[in-house]
Design an enzyme around this catalytic site. Sequence first.
Site, mmCIF file in Angstrom:
data_model
loop_
_atom_site.group_PDB
_atom_site.id
_atom_site.type_symbol
_atom_site.label_atom_id
_atom_site.label_comp_id
_atom_site.label_asym_id
_atom_site.label_seq_id
_atom_site.Cartn_x
_atom_site.Cartn_y
_atom_site.Cartn_z
ATOM 1 C CG ASP A 286 6.219 11.954 -8.704
ATOM 2 O OD1 ASP A 286 6.347 12.869 -9.541
ATOM 3 O OD2 ASP A 286 6.951 11.829 -7.710
ATOM 4 C CG ASP B 243 -1.959 1.067 1.213
ATOM 5 O OD1 ASP B 243 -2.229 1.618 0.130
ATOM 6 O OD2 ASP B 243 -2.512 1.365 2.289
ATOM 7 C CE LYS C 285 -3.642 5.040 1.044
ATOM 8 N NZ LYS C 285 -2.973 4.057 1.930
#
Length: 228
Positions: A65, A60, A62
């Site tokens: 960018d 996880d 996330k």
Amino acid sequence: MDDRLIVALDVPDALSGLKLAETLGEAVSFYKIGLGMLTGGGLALANELKQEHGKRIFLDMKFFDIGATVEAAVRGIARYDLDFLTVHGDPHVVRAARQGAAGSNLKILAVTILTSLDRADLDAGLMVAGDVADLVTRRAARAFEAGADGVIASPREAAAIRALPESRGRLIVTPGVRPAGSDAGDQKRIETPATALAQGADHIVVGRPIWQAPDPRAAAQAILAELP
């Protein structure tokens, strides 16, 4: 083993995570490792649980960018032969992640709106106006269109997402799951495990109600026992 339950190893470091996994033993087959453990050996633990203990792993991270950076980061993660990876649900991020995961079995899950947020939080962040559940569903549809293998959403939005034509064959993974009577903690859009699955979730993520319990294995088994 029922892999619909994903236990979040939200503990400080890899040693604590491994100890918890050993305590849970064969009761749990799927684990989530997040940013909180990244600097505490999280990737090493993910690899050990996958390769040496045969567990499924949800990383996880996330990611969010520019596309090139997301693609490169996901390509690096894909080398670990893990199962799920989260990125934010913005279409350009999802598309880049899919490119980075190409040729691997890594499933890309798109975060819709964090389960710790409500409308006041979105207003504070200057997010578009509208009902939270509606925004989650719209973001899920766009993430699916961009190629996401699944989405992360609260149990309260799972049914609406499952009703989307785009959701066919895709995964819905729900954090914000609490057994009846548990402390909600910092989660604001929560439901019980059985309700989450009934609403269309494929997997539920549970952390503190298990690892903070006096007997984590018994807590996990109790949750599994109430799943339909």
